[in-house]
Structures are given as structure tokens and as C-alpha cells.
Design an enzyme around this catalytic site. Structure first.
Site, PDB file in Angstrom:
ATOM      1  N   GLY A 155       0.610  -1.285   0.490  1.00  0.00           N
ATOM      2  CA  GLY A 155      -0.329  -0.077  -0.052  1.00  0.00           C
ATOM      3  C   GLY A 155       0.909   0.892   0.489  1.00  0.00           C
ATOM      4  O   GLY A 155       0.224   2.473   0.614  1.00  0.00           O
ATOM      5  N   GLY A 173      -0.071   4.366  -1.666  1.00  0.00           N
ATOM      6  CA  GLY A 173      -1.441   5.828  -0.582  1.00  0.00           C
ATOM      7  C   GLY A 173      -0.581   7.096   0.291  1.00  0.00           C
ATOM      8  O   GLY A 173       0.593   7.528   0.515  1.00  0.00           O
ATOM      9  N   GLN A 174      -2.039   7.406   1.301  1.00  0.00           N
ATOM     10  CA  GLN A 174      -1.323   9.131   1.614  1.00  0.00           C
ATOM     11  C   GLN A 174      -0.390   8.097   2.764  1.00  0.00           C
ATOM     12  O   GLN A 174       0.562   9.367   2.899  1.00  0.00           O
ATOM     13  CB  GLN A 174      -3.038   9.508   2.406  1.00  0.00           C
ATOM     14  CG  GLN A 174      -2.334  10.309   2.927  1.00  0.00           C
ATOM     15  CD  GLN A 174      -3.113  10.874   4.278  1.00  0.00           C
ATOM     16  OE1 GLN A 174      -4.237   9.653   4.140  1.00  0.00           O
ATOM     17  NE2 GLN A 174      -2.731  11.983   4.758  1.00  0.00           N
ATOM     18  N   ASP A 180       2.439  -1.605  -4.449  1.00  0.00           N
ATOM     19  CA  ASP A 180       0.751  -1.357  -4.059  1.00  0.00           C
ATOM     20  C   ASP A 180      -0.308  -2.475  -5.542  1.00  0.00           C
ATOM     21  O   ASP A 180       0.647  -2.994  -6.276  1.00  0.00           O
ATOM     22  CB  ASP A 180       0.569  -0.044  -4.831  1.00  0.00           C
ATOM     23  CG  ASP A 180      -0.388   0.799  -3.822  1.00  0.00           C
ATOM     24  OD1 ASP A 180      -1.513   0.228  -4.774  1.00  0.00           O
ATOM     25  OD2 ASP A 180      -0.221   1.682  -3.001  1.00  0.00           O
ATOM     26  N   ARG A 192      -1.763  -0.757  -7.179  1.00  0.00           N
ATOM     27  CA  ARG A 192      -2.193   0.844  -8.039  1.00  0.00           C
ATOM     28  C   ARG A 192      -0.768   0.974  -8.985  1.00  0.00           C
ATOM     29  O   ARG A 192       0.517   0.172  -8.233  1.00  0.00           O
ATOM     30  CB  ARG A 192      -3.211   1.884  -7.794  1.00  0.00           C
ATOM     31  CG  ARG A 192      -2.216   2.494  -6.568  1.00  0.00           C
ATOM     32  CD  ARG A 192      -3.420   4.196  -6.189  1.00  0.00           C
ATOM     33  NE  ARG A 192      -3.352   3.754  -4.851  1.00  0.00           N
ATOM     34  CZ  ARG A 192      -3.476   5.393  -5.093  1.00  0.00           C
ATOM     35  NH1 ARG A 192      -4.081   6.677  -5.699  1.00  0.00           N
ATOM     36  NH2 ARG A 192      -3.797   6.089  -3.298  1.00  0.00           N
ATOM     37  N   ASP A 204      -0.759  -7.513  -5.195  1.00  0.00           N
ATOM     38  CA  ASP A 204      -1.927  -7.872  -4.535  1.00  0.00           C
ATOM     39  C   ASP A 204      -2.364  -8.245  -3.792  1.00  0.00           C
ATOM     40  O   ASP A 204      -2.150  -8.945  -3.011  1.00  0.00           O
ATOM     41  CB  ASP A 204      -3.255  -8.359  -5.443  1.00  0.00           C
ATOM     42  CG  ASP A 204      -4.778  -7.757  -4.913  1.00  0.00           C
ATOM     43  OD1 ASP A 204      -4.698  -7.722  -3.831  1.00  0.00           O
ATOM     44  OD2 ASP A 204      -5.581  -8.760  -5.468  1.00  0.00           O
ATOM     45  N   TYR A 258     -15.512  -0.041   8.905  1.00  0.00           N
ATOM     46  CA  TYR A 258     -13.717   0.429   8.759  1.00  0.00           C
ATOM     47  C   TYR A 258     -13.936  -0.464  10.861  1.00  0.00           C
ATOM     48  O   TYR A 258     -12.564  -0.696  11.030  1.00  0.00           O
ATOM     49  CB  TYR A 258     -13.656   1.464   8.847  1.00  0.00           C
ATOM     50  CG  TYR A 258     -12.571   2.541   8.549  1.00  0.00           C
ATOM     51  CD1 TYR A 258     -11.253   1.490   8.210  1.00  0.00           C
ATOM     52  CD2 TYR A 258     -11.854   3.191   9.747  1.00  0.00           C
ATOM     53  CE1 TYR A 258     -10.145   1.668   7.773  1.00  0.00           C
ATOM     54  CE2 TYR A 258     -10.731   3.519   9.487  1.00  0.00           C
ATOM     55  CZ  TYR A 258      -9.976   2.734   9.194  1.00  0.00           C
ATOM     56  OH  TYR A 258      -8.292   3.736   9.005  1.00  0.00           O
ATOM     57  N   LYS A 294     -10.962  -2.948  11.997  1.00  0.00           N
ATOM     58  CA  LYS A 294      -9.833  -2.654  12.463  1.00  0.00           C
ATOM     59  C   LYS A 294      -9.528  -3.006  14.327  1.00  0.00           C
ATOM     60  O   LYS A 294      -9.189  -3.647  14.796  1.00  0.00           O
ATOM     61  CB  LYS A 294     -10.287  -0.732  12.457  1.00  0.00           C
ATOM     62  CG  LYS A 294      -9.477  -0.381  11.751  1.00  0.00           C
ATOM     63  CD  LYS A 294      -8.369  -0.279  11.293  1.00  0.00           C
ATOM     64  CE  LYS A 294      -7.713  -0.074   9.150  1.00  0.00           C
ATOM     65  NZ  LYS A 294      -6.066  -0.476   9.065  1.00  0.00           N
TER      66      LYS A 294
HETATM   67  P1  NAD Z   1      -5.280   4.958   1.521  1.00  0.00           P
HETATM   68  O1  NAD Z   1      -6.256   4.817   0.805  1.00  0.00           O
HETATM   69  O2  NAD Z   1      -4.927   6.187   1.099  1.00  0.00           O
HETATM   70  O3  NAD Z   1      -3.927   4.047   0.678  1.00  0.00           O
HETATM   71  C1  NAD Z   1      -3.856   2.811   0.448  1.00  0.00           C
HETATM   72  C2  NAD Z   1      -2.816   2.010  -0.369  1.00  0.00           C
HETATM   73  O4  NAD Z   1      -2.821   0.217  -0.605  1.00  0.00           O
HETATM   74  C3  NAD Z   1      -3.525   2.278  -1.925  1.00  0.00           C
HETATM   75  O5  NAD Z   1      -2.328   3.040  -2.479  1.00  0.00           O
HETATM   76  C4  NAD Z   1      -3.862   1.758  -2.211  1.00  0.00           C
HETATM   77  O6  NAD Z   1      -3.794   1.533  -3.816  1.00  0.00           O
HETATM   78  C5  NAD Z   1      -3.279   0.285  -1.800  1.00  0.00           C
HETATM   79  N1  NAD Z   1      -4.309  -0.410  -1.756  1.00  0.00           N
HETATM   80  C6  NAD Z   1      -5.548  -1.345  -2.299  1.00  0.00           C
HETATM   81  N2  NAD Z   1      -5.847  -2.062  -1.911  1.00  0.00           N
HETATM   82  C7  NAD Z   1      -5.046  -3.370  -1.986  1.00  0.00           C
HETATM   83  C8  NAD Z   1      -4.883  -4.571  -2.447  1.00  0.00           C
HETATM   84  N3  NAD Z   1      -5.657  -5.511  -2.858  1.00  0.00           N
HETATM   85  N4  NAD Z   1      -3.401  -4.594  -2.661  1.00  0.00           N
HETATM   86  C9  NAD Z   1      -2.129  -3.779  -2.352  1.00  0.00           C
HETATM   87  N5  NAD Z   1      -2.425  -2.903  -2.120  1.00  0.00           N
HETATM   88  C10 NAD Z   1      -3.431  -2.090  -2.116  1.00  0.00           C
HETATM   89  O7  NAD Z   1      -4.893   4.622   2.804  1.00  0.00           O
HETATM   90  P2  NAD Z   1      -4.052   5.482   3.839  1.00  0.00           P
HETATM   91  O8  NAD Z   1      -4.771   6.859   4.507  1.00  0.00           O
HETATM   92  O9  NAD Z   1      -2.236   5.455   3.833  1.00  0.00           O
HETATM   93  O10 NAD Z   1      -4.060   4.423   5.324  1.00  0.00           O
HETATM   94  C11 NAD Z   1      -2.922   3.674   5.936  1.00  0.00           C
HETATM   95  C12 NAD Z   1      -3.343   2.253   6.754  1.00  0.00           C
HETATM   96  O11 NAD Z   1      -3.603   3.205   7.416  1.00  0.00           O
HETATM   97  C13 NAD Z   1      -4.687   1.688   6.080  1.00  0.00           C
HETATM   98  O12 NAD Z   1      -4.884   0.697   7.396  1.00  0.00           O
HETATM   99  C14 NAD Z   1      -5.387   3.109   6.737  1.00  0.00           C
HETATM  100  O13 NAD Z   1      -6.273   2.117   7.958  1.00  0.00           O
HETATM  101  C15 NAD Z   1      -5.078   3.240   8.643  1.00  0.00           C
HETATM  102  N6  NAD Z   1      -5.221   4.782   8.751  1.00  0.00           N
HETATM  103  C16 NAD Z   1      -4.910   6.515   7.595  1.00  0.00           C
HETATM  104  C17 NAD Z   1      -5.345   7.440   8.699  1.00  0.00           C
HETATM  105  C18 NAD Z   1      -5.429   8.180   8.141  1.00  0.00           C
HETATM  106  O14 NAD Z   1      -6.250   9.409   8.018  1.00  0.00           O
HETATM  107  N7  NAD Z   1      -5.103   8.088   6.444  1.00  0.00           N
HETATM  108  C19 NAD Z   1      -5.829   7.153   9.873  1.00  0.00           C
HETATM  109  C20 NAD Z   1      -5.443   5.735  10.690  1.00  0.00           C
HETATM  110  C21 NAD Z   1      -5.458   4.829  10.204  1.00  0.00           C
HETATM  111  N1  SER Z   2      -8.330   8.760   8.872  1.00  0.00           N
HETATM  112  C1  SER Z   2      -8.925   7.443   8.667  1.00  0.00           C
HETATM  113  C2  SER Z   2     -10.609   7.943   8.567  1.00  0.00           C
HETATM  114  O1  SER Z   2     -11.005   9.184   8.820  1.00  0.00           O
HETATM  115  C3  SER Z   2      -9.128   7.136  10.498  1.00  0.00           C
HETATM  116  O2  SER Z   2      -8.674   6.101  10.186  1.00  0.00           O
HETATM  117  O3  SER Z   2     -11.667   6.731   8.163  1.00  0.00           O
END
Ligand code: NAD
Ligand code: SER
Length: 319
Positions: free
Chosen positions: A12, A15-16, A38, A40, A56, A146, A150
């Protein structure tokens, strides 16, 4: 200190969080020792900074092959469907968030991976959890798919640690605010959109109401927390579900006022949508005293410092 012989797989990575975490890990462990992956395409910010594979996480065989082929010793699993997108397709969110984690934990057990990182979220908490300074251990009754995924995931991590000795570590991130990569469909994404809209149009319509307080964190703090947790000696880790950590708390109205100090004439409107109910179910602030005690967690950014830094960097990116 980083262990030079470790080889890390980030799942992943586009992603962000993945983009910034991959870059930070490459700095610590060396570019060639951190494999980004990833579903993508590779994020442009990762291009030419180290190895990238298309992967994947749901394809366990393919994942297993990569782990063996690349001699992986640590896995960071970031692939997930977040809160807002999850409510649009609950089955898919459950499937990815659970099966992806189980695939990684199984392979970690079989291949004796040294460490696994998997993030949880403040979304584990529900309407019956305390709203203010929500403790590490408390009533936890999540209402989103979600949050349910978690919370279940936290207990799978605990189970694999207790039963199989997998060194899996986790943080319940608050809403994360960043300028490098796009957010991926969360309820807290308004706190990123607001900056973009302030610079583009000097006005923003929030999908959460003015007074909706939520726990938030600036990305540099989140990355540092992750690395500090992963570098901590195993005997310091008393929580094998997931650690509460805290950064700051604010409402749309408060962040709007803070942005207005830099962007004269900035205005806000409010049009709450389905994400309001999700936000209402979460705490407003988090007690992170257990993370502070166990591995010394301390945030650096508050609302004022984060706002200044976000605007400076977003403006720089536009030049
Ligand atoms: P995101 O959606 O920006 O990134 C997730 C990445 O996973 C994407 O690039 C997507 O293409 C990839 N992905 C999706 N399905 C996939 C698969 N089957 N195989 C491989 N890659 C795949 O999410 P994020 O914000 O970077 O979050 C990352 C983690 O942190 C997640 O577990 C999320 O729940 C957790 N989290 C994020 C936040 C936040 O505010 N961003 C807050 C709490 C927890
Ligand atoms: N930033 C995340 C959301 O809003 C918290 O896990 O889903």
C-alpha cells in the site's frame, strides 16, 4: 538504530501514508532495502527512489513469492479501505481489511518475519466510548465496517503475537493531515481538502458540521510515531492490540479560523453529509499515556504549527 540487514516490504506504498513512510524507511534502511508495493501504479514521489513491485495483498501466493524472492524480513501493511469509502461497500472493506491482514500474518509466521506493522484507527471507538481523553482500554463498540474491521484486526494481531510469537506492532492513528500524497477516502479528509480549497478558492464547504471535534495528527508526527514504535525494544511493547496516540484535536470551525490568519478573507460553509454520523461516533480526544510510558511517544505539532507548515509547503508545491 536501523538494522542494515533488514529488508522491508511496504504494502500500500502509493497511498497517503505509504509514500511518506516508504521514503522515511528508505532514509533509515537504505533505498535498496525497502521494497514499495501497491495494487495501483507507483506514486510519482517514489519513482527512482528504490525498488517497486506491483502486488495485490489479497493474492496470498503472489505475496508469499515476493516475500521469499526479495528476502523480506519486515512487512508494513498499509492497504485498506477507509471509513467513508467502507460505508459505500461494507463487504469489500471487510474482505480487504481482514483477509489482507490475515495473509500477511500467516506469511509472517511461516517465514519468520522479524517484525510486522499494521495500523489501526480511532475508528475502533464508538458512541459508547468516552468522548474526551478516550483511554487505551475502554468500552469499544464501533459502528462502521471500517471500525469493526480495525477492532477485529487488533485482536488478530494480539492472537498471532501470543500464539505464534509474531512481533506485530500497531498504532491507532487519528485523522492524518499531509500535503505530499492524496488522502484515501476517510472521514477526516476534510482537514486536507480545506487547505487545497483555501489556496484555490479562498472558501471551503465542510462535509462535517462547524463544531465536530476530532483527534488529528500531522503526517511528520505519524511517521515518527511509527518508526519509534517499530524501533522500540520488544520488551517495552506492552500493547499487542494497538496503541492510542494523540496529536491535536480541532473542529472545522477552528481550523478554518487558523487558516484565516494566513489567508485573508477565507470563508467557510457547512453541508454535513453521511460522514457526519461517522464522525459523531468517534471520540474528540485521545489519552496516549500508555504509548508515552512504553516507548516515549510525544507529538510535536499542534494546530498552529501544522497549519503554517501545510500552507508553506502547499504554496511551494504550486510554484
Ligand atoms: P490510502 O487509501 O491512501 O492507501 C492505501 C493504499 O493501499 C492505496 O495506495 C491502495 O492502492 C492500496 N491498496 C488497496 N488495495 C490493495 C490491495 N489489494 N493490494 C495492495 N495494495 C492495495 O490509505 P492511507 O490513508 O495511506 O492508510 C494506510 C493505513 O493507515 C490503512 O490501514 C488505514 O486504515 C490506516 N489509517 C489511516 C488514517 C488516515 O488518516 N490516513 C487514519 C487511521 C488509520
Ligand atoms: N482518517 C481515517 C478515516 O477517516 C481514520 O481512520 O477513515
Amino acid at each position: 538504530m536501523s538494522q542494515i540487514k533488514d529488508k522491508i516490504l511496504v504494502i500500500g506504498a502509493s497511498g497517503q501514508i505509504g509514500v511518506e513512510l516508504t521514503l522515511a524507511l528508505r532514509k533509515m534502511y537504505g533505498n535498496q532495502n525497502v521494497v514499495a508495493s501497491d495494487l495501483r501504479e507507483e506514486n510519482p514521489l517514489l519513482k527512482d527512489t528504490g525498488p517497486y513491485v506491483s502486488l495485490d495483498v489479497m493474492n496470498k501466493e503472489m505475496l508469499h513469492v515476493q516475500v521469499i524472492r526479495q528476502n523480506i524480513t519486515q512487512i508494513y501493511l498499509l492497504a485498506a479501505i477507509l471509513s467513508a469509502t467502507g460505508e459505500k461497500n461494507p463487504g469489500l472493506a471487510w474482505h480487504l481489511n481482514m483477509q489482507g491482514l490475515l495473509n500477511v500474518l500467516d506469511i509472517a509466521r511461516e517465514e519468520q518475519i522479524h517484525k510486522v506493522y499494521w495500523p489501526s484507527s480511532i475508528a475502533v471507538f464508538g458512541p459508547t466510548s468516552p468522548k474526551i481523553n478516550c483511554p487505551q482500554q475502554t468500552i469499544i463498540e464501533p459502528i462502521t465496517v471500517y471500525g469493526i474491521s480495525k477492532y477485529a484486526g487488533e485482536f488478530w494481531c494480539n492472537y498471532y503475537h501470543n500464539r505464534y510469537g509474531v512481533d506485530v506492532r500497531s498504532i491507532r492513528y487519528p485523522g492524518l493531515i499531509s500535503y505530499k500524497s492524496e488522502p484515501g477516502g476517510g472521514t477526516t479528509d476534510y482537514a486536507i481538502e480545506i487547505f487545497q480549497e483555501a489556496l484555490d478558492h479562498n472558501t471551503y464547504t465542510s462535509f462535517l458540521s462547524a463544531e465536530t471535534y476530532l483527534p488529528m495528527m500531522y503526517m511528520p508526527d505519524a511517521i515518527r510515531a511509527t518508526l519509534e514504535l517499530m524501533e522500540a525494544p520488544a520488551e517495552k511493547i506492552s500493547i499487542r492490540t494497538s496503541y492510542n496516540i494523540s496529536g491535536m484535536s480541532f473542529s472545522p470551525e477552528e481550523i478554518g479560523k487558523e487558516i484565516g490568519k494566513h489567508q485573508h478573507g477565507f470563508t467557510m460553509q457547512y453541508a454535513p453529509d453521511y460522514r457526519q454520523a461517522i464522525a459523531n461516533s468517534w471520540p474528540q480526544s485521545i489519552d496516549d499515556s500508555v504509548a508515552a510510558r512504553d516507548w516515549g511517544w510525544k507529538p510535536e505539532y499542534d494546530l498552529e504549527k501544522m497549519t503554517t507548515d501545510m500552507l508553506e509547503n502547499l504554496k511551494k508545491n504550486r510554484q
